[in-house]
Design an enzyme around this catalytic site. Structure first.
Site, PDB file in Angstrom:
ATOM      1  N   LYS A  70       0.841  -1.201   0.000  1.00  0.00           N
ATOM      2  CA  LYS A  70       0.000   0.000   0.000  1.00  0.00           C
ATOM      3  C   LYS A  70       0.869   1.242   0.000  1.00  0.00           C
ATOM      4  O   LYS A  70       1.885   1.299   0.677  1.00  0.00           O
ATOM      5  CB  LYS A  70      -0.879  -0.037   1.266  1.00  0.00           C
ATOM      6  CG  LYS A  70      -1.753   1.156   1.488  1.00  0.00           C
ATOM      7  CD  LYS A  70      -3.222   0.827   1.258  1.00  0.00           C
ATOM      8  CE  LYS A  70      -4.099   2.060   1.193  1.00  0.00           C
ATOM      9  NZ  LYS A  70      -3.874   2.863  -0.008  1.00  0.00           N
ATOM     10  N   LYS A 106       5.115   2.347  -3.377  1.00  0.00           N
ATOM     11  CA  LYS A 106       4.984   3.749  -3.785  1.00  0.00           C
ATOM     12  C   LYS A 106       5.043   3.814  -5.299  1.00  0.00           C
ATOM     13  O   LYS A 106       5.755   3.052  -5.940  1.00  0.00           O
ATOM     14  CB  LYS A 106       6.121   4.588  -3.187  1.00  0.00           C
ATOM     15  CG  LYS A 106       5.952   6.086  -3.369  1.00  0.00           C
ATOM     16  CD  LYS A 106       4.816   6.673  -2.543  1.00  0.00           C
ATOM     17  CE  LYS A 106       5.287   7.306  -1.289  1.00  0.00           C
ATOM     18  NZ  LYS A 106       4.322   7.809  -0.386  1.00  0.00           N
TER      19      LYS A 106
HETATM   20  N1  GLU Z   1       0.694   8.906   0.283  1.00  0.00           N
HETATM   21  C1  GLU Z   1       0.374   8.780   1.665  1.00  0.00           C
HETATM   22  C2  GLU Z   1       1.603   8.359   2.423  1.00  0.00           C
HETATM   23  O1  GLU Z   1       2.661   8.361   1.882  1.00  0.00           O
HETATM   24  C3  GLU Z   1      -0.795   7.882   1.908  1.00  0.00           C
HETATM   25  C4  GLU Z   1      -0.624   6.467   1.483  1.00  0.00           C
HETATM   26  C5  GLU Z   1      -1.908   5.703   1.606  1.00  0.00           C
HETATM   27  O2  GLU Z   1      -2.908   6.278   1.976  1.00  0.00           O
HETATM   28  O3  GLU Z   1      -1.885   4.506   1.294  1.00  0.00           O
HETATM   29  O4  GLU Z   1       1.547   8.064   3.597  1.00  0.00           O
END
Ligand code: GLU
Length: 414
Positions: A70, A106
């Site tokens: 995630k 990511k």
């Molecule tokens: N982009 C955000 C982070 O880096 C959220 C990631 C997400 O919600 O999965 O924490």
């Protein structure tokens, strides 16, 4: 002195120490020091002028030992493969710190959305999903917003994925608009999370929130909401900045006015004649300093000049290892990024649960559950740091990597 400013290798160094301190062998570090998979794709997009521009996209999946991976997708110029790898590794640590059943990932597209039309952005978003749809999915890898992507981008991506799979798939991606299965409180979740962590840190340091002087570097999604919440909590926001410059007023800035006048990319200082630089802002007097912009802002060069008692890293990697050492010696409390910026992924997890079950929660319920998770995470890390006499960064990495390491061991991988 020359410092390691490479986010990937400096993250690896801390992961190495954390894995060793947890008692795992060299092979465990070998497994965790790189993402398990790194996808690189080319995305052709028909631009408004009729010409085709080809963009490079990435998706790094760090570890799926605990569960699906995630993490957000960012649209950003000047980003390297190593940056994406570091960012994926951070997501594993974040998920571990707040105890979510995920590993980290990511994504990124190298582009500058500020120079693109809405139609071009939509075609790019859909192209990204088409290029990677076979390696992502609700039980495999679940994306979310990140720098310069938002709920609208998530909506396009969800729609594209649903079309490919020929069924509605709201659980493919989080950070969606509410009508498409988004969660209450997701948009402001990162900032609410940072605020929650700041309140806990202030308590431990004996700083009263009411009247506490705060400097926030960065006025994007996280920085601007943060200014609002801290101001509402009674703090005095004495400094803010954007990519063009910074504002400081020892008596406190007019936050309501600044929030009202910022544009959608977080620019506001261009409206003022008298501004200072971002570098100057960091060294001004305050109790709490929140770097919420970019990496490597607090380095060996300026660490000694920082006056804050608490530094809360709302950005990714704003403080170098050398600066962490110098500041920790001076008894400045540094709340690391992998702990401070967990509000977003936590509410994303709640969004995914709501999509999976089809039962939607109230804003109060989301807030309450998030606060509970973040307060617990803060004290877990704080206590681990105290007990082992280590800084909060190493403690957060230990708490963050433990579940993934243990799951990898139990699966028989290492
Ligand atoms: N982009 C955000 C982070 O880096 C959220 C990631 C997400 O919600 O999965 O924490």
């Amino acid at each position: 002195m020359s410092e390691n400013l490479n986010l990937f290798t400096s993250t690896q160094e801390v992961v190495k120490e954390a894995v060793k301190k947890l008692g795992y062998n060299e092979a465990m570090y070998d497994l965790l020091k790189e993402p398990m998979r790194l996808h690189e794709v080319r995305i052709p997009v028909k631009m408004d002028d009729g010409k085709v521009q080809v963009f490079t996209g990435y998706r790094a999946q760090h570890s799926d030992a605990v569960g699906p991976t995630k993490g957000g997708i960012r649209f950003q110029p000047n980003l390297t493969r190593d940056d994406v790898k570091a960012l994926a590794m951070w997501m594993t640590l974040k998920a571990g710190v707040v105890d979510l059943p995920y590993g980290g990932a990511k994504g990124a597209v190298i582009c500058d959305p500020r120079d693109m039309s809405k139609g071009e952005l939509e075609r790019l978003s859909r192209g990204y999903v088409r290029a990677l749809s076979d390696v992502m999915g609700p039980e495999k890898d679940i994306p979310a917003p990140d720098i310069f992507t938002n709920a609208q981008v998530m909506a396009w991506m969800m729609d594209e994925f649903s079309m490919i799979r020929e069924q509605n798939q709201p659980n493919f991606i989080t950070g969606k608009p509410i009508v498409l299965g988004g969660s209450e409180a997701r948009e402001q979740a990162t900032a609410v999370g940072v605020t929650t962590i700041i309140k806990e840190a202030a308590k431990r340091k004996g700083i009263e929130m009411n009247g506490a002087r705060v400097i926030i570097q960065g006025f994007g999604n996280a920085g601007s909401f943060l200014a609002k919440f801290l101001y509402e909590a009674g703090a005095k926001v004495v400094g803010i900045s954007d990519a063009h410059g910074a504002l400081y007023d020892a008596e406190g800035l007019d936050i309501e006015y600044l929030l009202d006048r910022r544009d959608s990319f977080g620019t506001v200082t261009t409206l003022f004649d008298e501004t200072i630089t971002n570098e100057e802002l960091l060294e001004l007097d305050c109790d709490i300093l929140v770097p919420a912009a970019s990496s490597n802002q607090i380095t060996y060069e300026n660490a000694d000049a920082i006056k804050a008692k608490i530094i809360v890293e709302a950005a990714n990697g704003p403080t170098t290892a050398e600066a962490t050492r110098v500041l920790t010696e001076r008894d400045v409390l540094i709340i690391p990024d992998v702990l401070a910026s967990t509000g977003g992924i936590t509410v994303s997890y709640f969004e995914w649960i709501q999509n999976n079950t089809g039962y939607y929660w109230s804003e109060e319920e989301v807030m309450e559950k998030m606060t509970e998770k973040l307060v617990a995470a803060f004290h877990d890390v704080y206590d681990a740091a105290e007990m082992r006499q280590i800084d909060m960064r190493l403690a957060a990495y230990m708490v963050g990597i433990q579940k993934t390491a243990e799951a990898s061991r139990l699966r028989g991988w290492v």
